[in-house]
Design an enzyme around this catalytic site. Structure first.
Site, PDB file in Angstrom:
ATOM      1  N   PRO A 108       0.822  -1.222   0.000  1.00 44.69           N
ATOM      2  CG  PRO A 108      -0.162  -1.157   2.112  1.00 44.69           C
ATOM      3  CD  PRO A 108       0.647  -2.026   1.206  1.00 44.69           C
ATOM      4  CD  GLU A 136       1.256  -5.203  11.091  1.00 45.99           C
ATOM      5  OE1 GLU A 136       1.332  -4.048  10.641  1.00 45.99           O
ATOM      6  OE2 GLU A 136       0.196  -5.705  11.507  1.00 45.99           O
ATOM      7  NE  ARG A 174      -8.687  -5.541 -20.593  1.00 45.07           N
ATOM      8  CZ  ARG A 174      -8.960  -4.473 -21.320  1.00 45.07           C
ATOM      9  NH1 ARG A 174      -8.187  -3.412 -21.269  1.00 45.07           N
ATOM     10  NH2 ARG A 174     -10.028  -4.441 -22.096  1.00 45.07           N
ATOM     11  CG  ASP A 189     -10.488  -0.733 -22.915  1.00 45.21           C
ATOM     12  OD1 ASP A 189     -11.673  -0.864 -23.235  1.00 45.21           O
ATOM     13  OD2 ASP A 189      -9.686  -1.676 -22.823  1.00 45.21           O
TER      14      ASP A 189
HETATM   15  N1  SAM Z   1       1.375  -2.634   7.486  1.00 45.82           N
HETATM   16  C1  SAM Z   1       1.221  -2.351   6.103  1.00 45.82           C
HETATM   17  C2  SAM Z   1       0.948  -0.881   5.920  1.00 45.82           C
HETATM   18  O1  SAM Z   1       0.182  -0.314   6.689  1.00 45.82           O
HETATM   19  O2  SAM Z   1       1.480  -0.280   4.967  1.00 45.82           O
HETATM   20  C3  SAM Z   1       0.058  -3.114   5.505  1.00 45.82           C
HETATM   21  C4  SAM Z   1       0.335  -4.554   5.308  1.00 45.82           C
HETATM   22  S1  SAM Z   1      -0.986  -5.377   4.494  1.00 45.82           S
HETATM   23  C5  SAM Z   1      -2.028  -5.820   5.834  1.00 45.82           C
HETATM   24  C6  SAM Z   1      -0.296  -6.910   4.005  1.00 45.82           C
HETATM   25  C7  SAM Z   1       0.150  -6.991   2.559  1.00 45.82           C
HETATM   26  O3  SAM Z   1      -0.970  -6.798   1.723  1.00 45.82           O
HETATM   27  C8  SAM Z   1       1.146  -5.972   2.113  1.00 45.82           C
HETATM   28  O4  SAM Z   1       2.465  -6.346   2.444  1.00 45.82           O
HETATM   29  C9  SAM Z   1       0.935  -5.941   0.622  1.00 45.82           C
HETATM   30  O5  SAM Z   1       1.629  -6.979  -0.037  1.00 45.82           O
HETATM   31  C10 SAM Z   1      -0.548  -6.221   0.507  1.00 45.82           C
HETATM   32  N2  SAM Z   1      -1.350  -5.016   0.274  1.00 45.82           N
HETATM   33  C11 SAM Z   1      -2.266  -4.486   1.117  1.00 45.82           C
HETATM   34  N3  SAM Z   1      -2.841  -3.400   0.598  1.00 45.82           N
HETATM   35  C12 SAM Z   1      -2.305  -3.210  -0.623  1.00 45.82           C
HETATM   36  C13 SAM Z   1      -2.484  -2.251  -1.646  1.00 45.82           C
HETATM   37  N4  SAM Z   1      -3.337  -1.247  -1.531  1.00 45.82           N
HETATM   38  N5  SAM Z   1      -1.742  -2.377  -2.774  1.00 45.82           N
HETATM   39  C14 SAM Z   1      -0.854  -3.384  -2.925  1.00 45.82           C
HETATM   40  N6  SAM Z   1      -0.632  -4.327  -1.968  1.00 45.82           N
HETATM   41  C15 SAM Z   1      -1.342  -4.238  -0.841  1.00 45.82           C
END
Ligand code: SAM
Length: 267
Positions: A108, A136, A174, A189
């Site tokens: 994220p 995490e 795609r 698109d």
């Molecule tokens: N503690 C992290 C933070 O607050 O930035 C969040 C970890 S999340 C619960 C667990 C995993 O989900 C991340 O390591 C990532 O691989 C994935 N993930 C969660 N949200 C995401 C997003 N918006 N985009 C891409 N990957 C995401």
């Protein structure tokens, strides 16, 4: 394009890549998808992939060793060889001349994924290794020393990187040559030309008193094209006005949009 997905839940991917365009792209050899269980890159008896965070706090963190080992096994890099300049090393890994291997961490905290990013990956890469985080997240040394691209699919937090990895595989596939039935399908698109797509209608021409716009039934191609362009502009104005600033519009179109904004629509 080859996609390698690293995950602690390989079963997550049984199904989603077996339908529609992705399935056909796999059958036609346009893409290859390999799912790798991170646990198979551990050496300990219990195949441990996570541990508690240094400094305390909730949750677990994915350990660096299995992730480094997995990526290095896949790319053929030897441990430590590429740490100083991992991005440049991976750029030579592609199996097609001039194309690179992207080592993507789903996070994220990453750069926001959009159609432009999908196009860049589709044109610049011959291989994408997608690391799916959990808990995490992953040890920061993975971010600092292994990945070439840290990518987010939006400003919200999911439980794992598997769903974002699927999103990226789908959006990139795609855009690959011959993946869609017709080469021009992606051209109109949403986002491709900076606007949202125009509205689509199909039979019946009348459904519960709601009639399809007459111009679409008349068979006048130039009129249809004009209607679709204006409908795309209107939809974009309504739903995503932010896109209009960067879209490539004619002076007439900009004037027309101004009239609408000023409450003088000629639709
Ligand atoms: N503690 C992290 C933070 O607050 O930035 C969040 C970890 S999340 C619960 C667990 C995993 O989900 C991340 O390591 C990532 O691989 C994935 N993930 C969660 N949200 C995401 C997003 N918006 N985009 C891409 N990957 C995401």
């Amino acid at each position: 394009m080859r996609f390698d997905l690293l995950t602690i839940f390989p079963g997550f991917f049984s199904g989603p890549f077996d339908f529609g365009i992705i399935r056909r792209a796999r059958q036609q050899g346009i893409i290859e998808i390999a799912i790798h269980d991170l646990r198979s890159f551990t050496f300990d008896k219990h195949h441990i992939v996570d541990d508690r965070p240094f400094g305390g706090g909730d949750g677990m963190v994915l350990k660096p060793e299995p992730i480094f080992r997995a990526v290095e096994t896949l790319t053929g890099d030897h441990q430590g060889d590429h740490q100083a300049d991992h991005q440049a090393d991976h750029q030579d890994d592609g199996d097609q001349a001039g194309k690179r291997t992207a080592v993507v961490l789903l996070s994220p905290q990453g750069r926001i994924f959009n159609q432009g990013e999908a196009e860049r990956f589709a044109t610049q890469c011959s291989r994408m290794i997608l690391i799916c985080g959990r808990y995490e997240g992953v040890d920061e040394r993975v971010v600092e020393n292994l990945v070439t691209d840290e990518i987010s699919i939006g400003d919200y937090v999911l439980t794992g990187g598997e769903t974002p990895a699927m999103v990226i595989v789908d959006a990139v596939t795609r855009l690959l040559p011959n993946a869609l039935g017709s080469e021009t399908s992606a051209v109109y698109d949403s986002f491709s030309d900076g606007l949202l797509d125009y509205p689509h209608f199909t039979r019946p021409a009348e459904f519960r008193d709601w009639r399809v716009p007459e111009v679409l039934i008349g068979g006048h191609h130039a009129e249809v094209a004009r209607w679709r362009r204006r409908a795309a502009l209107l939809k974009t104005l309504k739903m995503r006005p932010d896109l209009l600033d960067k879209a490539s519009l004619s002076d007439d179109e900009r004037r027309w949009l101004d009239e609408i904004r000023n409450g003088d629509p000629e639709i």
